[in-house]
Every structure is written in structure tokens, then in C-alpha cells.
Design a protein around this motif. Structure first.
Motif, PDB file in Angstrom:
ATOM      1  N   LEU A   1       0.859  -1.248   0.082  1.00 28.60           N
ATOM      2  CA  LEU A   1      -0.149  -0.045  -0.037  1.00 28.60           C
ATOM      3  C   LEU A   1       0.867   1.151   0.134  1.00 28.60           C
ATOM      4  O   LEU A   1       1.948   1.189   0.406  1.00 28.60           O
ATOM      5  CB  LEU A   1      -0.861   0.130   1.127  1.00 28.60           C
ATOM      6  CG  LEU A   1      -1.898  -1.093   1.266  1.00 28.60           C
ATOM      7  CD1 LEU A   1      -2.616  -0.982   2.739  1.00 28.60           C
ATOM      8  CD2 LEU A   1      -3.062  -1.150   0.338  1.00 28.60           C
ATOM      9  N   ASN A   2       0.249   2.205  -0.452  1.00 29.83           N
ATOM     10  CA  ASN A   2       0.786   3.465  -0.434  1.00 29.83           C
ATOM     11  C   ASN A   2       0.521   4.284   0.948  1.00 29.83           C
ATOM     12  O   ASN A   2      -0.266   3.607   1.677  1.00 29.83           O
ATOM     13  CB  ASN A   2       0.421   4.494  -1.562  1.00 29.83           C
ATOM     14  CG  ASN A   2       0.708   4.322  -2.834  1.00 29.83           C
ATOM     15  OD1 ASN A   2       1.930   4.087  -3.181  1.00 29.83           O
ATOM     16  ND2 ASN A   2      -0.260   4.137  -3.880  1.00 29.83           N
ATOM     17  N   PRO A   3       1.170   5.323   1.427  1.00 26.18           N
ATOM     18  CA  PRO A   3       1.111   5.850   2.423  1.00 26.18           C
ATOM     19  C   PRO A   3      -0.507   6.320   2.976  1.00 26.18           C
ATOM     20  O   PRO A   3      -0.909   6.165   3.730  1.00 26.18           O
ATOM     21  CB  PRO A   3       1.866   7.221   2.732  1.00 26.18           C
ATOM     22  CG  PRO A   3       2.988   6.635   1.556  1.00 26.18           C
ATOM     23  CD  PRO A   3       2.384   5.780   0.665  1.00 26.18           C
ATOM     24  N   ASP A   4      -1.320   6.628   1.772  1.00 28.70           N
ATOM     25  CA  ASP A   4      -2.608   7.181   1.819  1.00 28.70           C
ATOM     26  C   ASP A   4      -3.588   5.712   1.978  1.00 28.70           C
ATOM     27  O   ASP A   4      -4.900   5.926   1.825  1.00 28.70           O
ATOM     28  CB  ASP A   4      -3.027   7.792   0.707  1.00 28.70           C
ATOM     29  CG  ASP A   4      -2.875   7.425  -0.679  1.00 28.70           C
ATOM     30  OD1 ASP A   4      -2.505   6.313  -0.831  1.00 28.70           O
ATOM     31  OD2 ASP A   4      -3.119   8.048  -1.664  1.00 28.70           O
ATOM     32  N   GLY A   5      -2.978   4.618   1.840  1.00 24.55           N
ATOM     33  CA  GLY A   5      -4.037   3.497   2.060  1.00 24.55           C
ATOM     34  C   GLY A   5      -4.101   2.955   0.552  1.00 24.55           C
ATOM     35  O   GLY A   5      -4.935   1.622   0.538  1.00 24.55           O
ATOM     36  N   THR A   6      -3.978   3.626  -0.393  1.00 27.04           N
ATOM     37  CA  THR A   6      -3.938   2.959  -1.787  1.00 27.04           C
ATOM     38  C   THR A   6      -3.442   1.968  -2.066  1.00 27.04           C
ATOM     39  O   THR A   6      -1.921   1.948  -1.701  1.00 27.04           O
ATOM     40  CB  THR A   6      -4.300   3.988  -2.858  1.00 27.04           C
ATOM     41  OG1 THR A   6      -3.368   4.863  -2.704  1.00 27.04           O
ATOM     42  CG2 THR A   6      -5.401   5.018  -2.418  1.00 27.04           C
ATOM     43  N   ARG A   7      -3.709   0.963  -3.215  1.00 23.82           N
ATOM     44  CA  ARG A   7      -2.578   0.062  -3.534  1.00 23.82           C
ATOM     45  C   ARG A   7      -1.495   0.604  -4.063  1.00 23.82           C
ATOM     46  O   ARG A   7      -1.600   1.517  -5.182  1.00 23.82           O
ATOM     47  CB  ARG A   7      -3.205  -0.901  -4.365  1.00 23.82           C
ATOM     48  CG  ARG A   7      -4.554  -1.723  -4.011  1.00 23.82           C
ATOM     49  CD  ARG A   7      -4.194  -3.249  -4.327  1.00 23.82           C
ATOM     50  NE  ARG A   7      -5.312  -4.162  -3.477  1.00 23.82           N
ATOM     51  CZ  ARG A   7      -4.969  -5.048  -2.449  1.00 23.82           C
ATOM     52  NH1 ARG A   7      -3.545  -4.902  -1.952  1.00 23.82           N
ATOM     53  NH2 ARG A   7      -6.083  -5.720  -2.019  1.00 23.82           N
TER      54      ARG A   7
END
Length: 185
Positions: free
Chosen positions: A48-54
């Protein structure tokens, strides 16, 4: 003449048997490598990215939903969306570095004696491994991507050169140009 089809059938069965035997041998011999590669690919697919997206997008071609690659764009795709995009029949100029799952490099355009420019690898989209074909048809000139290619869309159960069988591959790819670009009719 009636024996000719039987001869082709026999040859096909022999080739199929030999291929299956080689794959079976590789299956057992490379069990630990295969399992480690697949565990790594599964883990990366969940990243995941830091913002929670894949972190990686899954790209599946319309023509074969069984194949896929995981791609992470390093550039803003909105800025390149109007640029040229290759077709299956296109010639492309790319720069790349290929690595195994453990980050061991196995190939790079940066080591080539380039005829087409600094570190440029020129090829037809349809003449590379399936994972590259899938990726390149989603890229626009100027895109920089990290792509993870499952072994089934790379060199499969047989490997190639220094790439062992069942190797999931990681490439850094930049699409530099689509020379001789053709207009879709």
C-alpha cells in the motif's frame, strides 16, 4: 498418405511428453525458489501507499484475463495521457533494468551498445515476453513504470539464461518513443 497424420500425432505426443517431463523435473527442483518467488509476488500485490491505496495496479489484458502484471507509475499519468501509445504491432524504444525478486540484476538496456540512442532498446511490442507486451500497451511515451511480472507471463517453467525457472521478474521501464507510429484504422 494415411500414415502421415499418425506420424504427426506421434511426434506431437513425444514432444508433449518430453516437455512435461522437463517441467515436472523443474517443478520439484525449483520448489523452494518458486515458493519464495510466489510469496514475494503476493506480498508485493498487497503493498500500500502511505494514503492506503494500492501501490501496484493490476493490469489484465482483454485478450487473456489469466495473465496479468502489477505496475506502479512513477510519473503523473495525466501529464502523458495525450502522448503516443503503442499497439501490439508497434516498434518501441525503451530504457529498462531487469531484476529478480531478490533485486539481483539480470539485464539492462544501460549495458547495451545502443544503435538508437543512449541506452535505448528497440523492439516490437509483440516480440517480447507476455508481461512486457501487456505493460507496453498500457504505457504512453514518457511513462516510467516499475512492473512485476509473474513467471507465467515471463519465462515460465524453463527460465532463460541467468533467469531460473519460475522467476517472477521486476523491471524498471521507461517508454522513450514509438518510432514509425501507426494510426489505428
Amino acid at each position: 498418405m494415411k500414415k502421415l497424420p499418425l506420424i504427426f500425432l506421434f511426434i506431437g505426443l513425444v514432444v508433449g511428453f518430453i516437455s512435461c517431463s522437463e517441467e515436472d523435473e523443474n517443478w520439484n527442483e525449483y520448489k523452494e525458489w518458486r515458493n519464495t518467488n510466489n510469496a514475494w509476488l503476493t506480498e508485493q500485490g498487497k503493498r500500500l501507499n502511505p494514503d492506503g491505496t494500492r501501490y501496484y495496479d493490476t493490469i489484465r489484458p482483454d485478450y487473456d484475463k489469466g495473465q496479468y502484471v502489477l505496475a506502479h507509475w512513477f510519473n503523473d499519468r495525466k501529464l502523458t495521457q495525450g502522448n503516443l501509445k503503442p499497439y501490439y504491432t508497434s516498434t518501441v524504444d525503451v530504457k529498462y533494468i531487469g531484476r529478480l525478486y531478490n533485486d539481483e540484476p539480470f539485464d539492462s538496456s544501460y549495458t547495451l551498445m545502443a544503435d538508437y540512442g543512449d541506452s535505448i532498446f528497440r523492439t516490437k511490442v509483440g516480440r517480447v515476453i507476455a508481461g512486457w507486451t501487456i505493460l507496453l500497451q498500457e504505457m504512453h511515451v514518457g511513462d516510467s513504470v516499475e512492473v512485476l511480472i509473474p513467471y507465467q507471463s515471463a519465462y515460465g517453467a524453463s527460465g532463460s539464461g541467468s533467469i531460473p525457472p519460475y522467476s517472477n521478474l521486476k523491471f524498471g521501464v521507461k517508454l522513450v518513443n514509438v518510432p514509425f507510429w501507426e494510426i489505428e484504422e
